[in-house]
Design an enzyme around this catalytic site. Structure first.
Site, mmCIF file in Angstrom:
data_model
loop_
_atom_site.group_PDB
_atom_site.id
_atom_site.type_symbol
_atom_site.label_atom_id
_atom_site.label_comp_id
_atom_site.label_asym_id
_atom_site.label_seq_id
_atom_site.Cartn_x
_atom_site.Cartn_y
_atom_site.Cartn_z
ATOM 1 C CG HIS A 94 -11.604 -5.767 7.197
ATOM 2 N ND1 HIS A 94 -10.300 -5.718 7.569
ATOM 3 C CD2 HIS A 94 -11.641 -6.541 6.076
ATOM 4 C CE1 HIS A 94 -9.575 -6.451 6.721
ATOM 5 N NE2 HIS A 94 -10.357 -6.948 5.801
ATOM 6 C CD GLU A 146 -1.714 -2.429 1.436
ATOM 7 O OE1 GLU A 146 -0.550 -2.659 1.873
ATOM 8 O OE2 GLU A 146 -2.550 -3.338 1.277
#
Lengths: 357, 316
Positions: A133, A64
């Site tokens: 999440h 990322e």
């Protein structure tokens, strides 16, 4: 001839915006973990690689921070990358490149270099995404000068704001809510722009200003409809942008209603809801008839089990009760509950809300 | 590039850095400076292998890279003094320098931060079919950052025209390499990532230049990304104008050993072995001294920047 109203889901609207942006500008490229895979980021990127080729639509290594920096490097070299994280939580791995480079490259070189970069990040709730999440981290990004941060609610706005973000010469954090992606809305086919800095009064009302972010706008509208039956007219303001915050629309609304309630998808402490209230207090303190109110998540991370998420996320019934109580209005709770109590499980999207926005 | 040109470029950087160090005590350069003294040969040897359209990124110790790529001296000095005519109009200082016209695409002090940017710039060049090689300079400490490996992985995967130059000067601030990494060559890890590997003695400008020319030719021909590791040594303190060997973090005699193989004075001796060479070296010293004096004067004549301009830099 008025255009025949076309209704597509927000996921389809986002995919259409990406396709139109790639059609109109060959510098636009799309990259992210899972972009070309069969699931296509919840359907928002499906078919793009087949249509625009592997040179412009990429899958990404699980890197990322590196890929964000690579996209910054491509952006300062004349490309217009759109990168996507299926969960906002993964963007935390890229905070160095987002905060230190993307947000500052234009500023620290005194305006010589532009960073036209869009980072799509998806937030959500329910069905057990749990502590890592399902975070709503808009305040984290909104704190950073140099970033623009938006959270469209409707499919119409998602398309128009994504096209605006891709055409913008600055880094834009584009926050989508998973529970909004399957809601159908009127979305014109031709490309159009929705500004990145304007809130929208999506339901006028005279008694209370309810400023809402992202999915909370859906719950806010349901609550407002129920309260209207009891003579409480709620003005629902869909904030749409987080940085810059459109404080003038909110302040003007509060000057009319005298009451401010903010419904955010995030935690209360250090959140953007407090920022909205601070902005109103600084500029229109005397317009407030009563203390403002924040309706946010409790200051604990999201749990996973449906037994534990019950009550964690404020819904329309919670909002309606809170608004009535805050205004000192007694409404028989059975009447609100009869209207707003969810017959579907609380950890899946509101079936009661089908749009249009 | 002739040996004399390489020498002259190194000498110029050395004298500029020494001039900065001399004037730093006046407290008018109010920002950290990380001087390149001792490491000139890497910057010069690599950049001499590049074309004007090629791009270079650096890190916190980037004066040599900026100057070797042709960055404007007066703009760099004005930037260090925090003045309006600085290359970032005073927003950046010594650790943020840029000269787009010269192909110096930027330097910032977050360790490793420019490595993915270099890969992204190379990616853009490939997507646009541009004849362009991108170089990024970094130190041995940077190789410990995860983003370096993420970036090299992507560069090799997409076969991008990027040259990674690791200046291994053995220290990250005051911490020796052996305290930070196991005993294995840094370039071996890059080789495992799939890079083509070159190594060079970083105090031998001709060796660095020869390796760089091969690397750049490879990249222009569509070869895999190249990793060039150069051994080198920082003579002065990590940050600032002074010596710091008295602090005892480096073994006694280590600095003296590297000073004895000084890339600038060694080449000066070689070149001065003939009377014509000696004359050229002396002339270069005089020209450079004049250029530096003029550049400082021009930099200090700059107007001061205005805080009111800052908000205008934030968004494009």
């Amino acid at each position: 001839m008025p255009e025949i109203e076309r209704r597509i889901t927000q996921a389809e609207a986002i995919r259409e915006a990406l396709a139109q942006a790639m059609e109109e500008d060959e510098r636009v490229i799309v990259i992210g973990e899972g972009v070309p895979d069969p699931k296509g980021i919840f359907g928002t990127t499906t078919g793009l690689q087949q249509r625009f080729g592997k040179a412009r639509v990429f899958d990404s290594p699980l890197s990322e921070n590196g890929i964000t920096g690579i996209c910054v490097g491509a952006a300062i070299s004349g490309m217009r990358p759109v990168m996507v994280h299926q969960r906002i939580d993964f963007a935390l791995l890229a905070m160095d490149q987002i905060v230190n480079n993307a947000a500052k490259w234009h500023y620290m070189f005194a305006g010589q270099v532009k960073v036209p970069l869009v980072i799509r990040v998806i937030i959500g709730r329910g069905w057990g995404p749990g502590p890592q999440h399902a975070q709503s981290l808009q305040a984290l990004f909104a704190h950073i000068p140099g970033l623009k941060v938006v959270m469209p609610t409707s499919g119409y706005d998602a398309k128009g704001m994504l096209l605006a973000a891709i055409r913008d010469d600055n880094p834009v954090i584009f926050i989508e809510h998973r529970w909004l992606q399957d809601i159908a809305d009127h979305v014109p086919e031709a490309p159009y722009i929705v500004p990145l800095d304007q809130a929208l009064i999506c339901r006028p009302g005279q008694h209370v200003t309810l400023a809402a972010f992202s999915y909370m706008t859906v719950e806010a509208r349901l609550a407002a409809e129920a309260l209207a039956e009891h003579g409480i007219e709620v003005e629902v303001v869909d904030a749409r942008s987080v940085r810059p915050l459109d404080m003038s629309t909110i302040v003007e609304s509060v000057r009319r209603t005298g009451t401010l309630i903010v419904a955010d998808t995030a935690w209360k402490t250090g959140g953007i809801a407090g920022e909205v209230i601070a902005g109103v207090a600084e500029t229109a303190f005397s317009a407030l008839k009563r203390p403002p109110l924040r309706i946010c998540l409790p200051d604990i991370p999201a749990p996973t089990s449906p037994h534990l998420t019950r009550g964690y996320y404020p819904d329309a019934l919670y909002l309606a009760r809170a608004i009535a109580a805050h205004l000192g209005r007694s409404i028989p709770d059975a009447e609100l509950a009869d209207r707003l109590f969810r017959t579907t499980p609380h950890d899946v999207p509101q079936r009661e809300f089908r749009g249009p926005f | 590039m002739t040996t004399f040109s390489l020498f002259r470029s190194m000498l110029r950087i050395r004298r500029i850095e020494e001039a900065i160090a001399e004037r730093y005590g006046a407290q008018e350069m109010r920002c950290p400076v990380h001087l390149s003294i001792g490491q000139e040969a890497v910057a010069v040897g690599v950049c001499a292998a590049l074309q004007p359209q090629d791009g270079v990124f650096g890190g916190h110790r980037a004066h040599a890279h900026y100057l070797a790529k042709g960055g404007d001296l007066t703009a760099m000095l004005a930037e260090i003094y925090g003045l309006e005519n600085g290359c970032c109009r005073g927003v950046g200082g010594s650790m943020h320098i840029i000269d787009l016209a010269a192909g110096f695409l930027g330097a910032v002090p977050i360790v490793g931060a420019t490595i993915p940017l270099a890969v992204g710039a190379a990616w853009a060049a490939k997507l646009r079919n541009e004849d362009k090689v991108i170089v990024v300079f970094f130190g041995d400490g940077t190789f410990e950052e995860g983003v370096v490996h993420e970036s090299i992985n992507f560069a090799v995967l997409h076969r991008l025209p990027v040259l990674f130059v690791c200046e291994n000067n053995l220290y990250a601030c005051y911490t020796r390499l052996s305290e930070r990494q196991p005993d294995r060559p840094i370039h071996a890890i890059a080789a495992a990532h799939g890079c083509r590997i070159f190594t060079a003695e970083g105090d031998d400008v001709e060796a660095v230049h020869a390796a760089s020319r091969m690397a750049v030719a490879d990249l222009r021909a569509g070869g895999a990304p190249v990793f060039l590791e150069c051994s080198t040594y920082r003579w002065r303190e990590h940050c600032g104008p002074n010596q710091d060997d008295h602090l005892g973090y480096r073994p006694s005699g280590e600095l003296a050993k590297w000073e004895s193989t000084c890339p600038v004075s060694r080449l000066a001796s070689t070149l001065s072995s003939s009377p014509e060479g000696a004359r050229l070296v002396a002339a270069a010293e005089a020209e450079i001294a004049g250029e530096i004096a003029s550049a400082f004067a021009a930099a200090l004549a700059s107007p001061v920047p205005q805080p009111a301009d800052l908000p205008g830099y934030l968004y494009a």
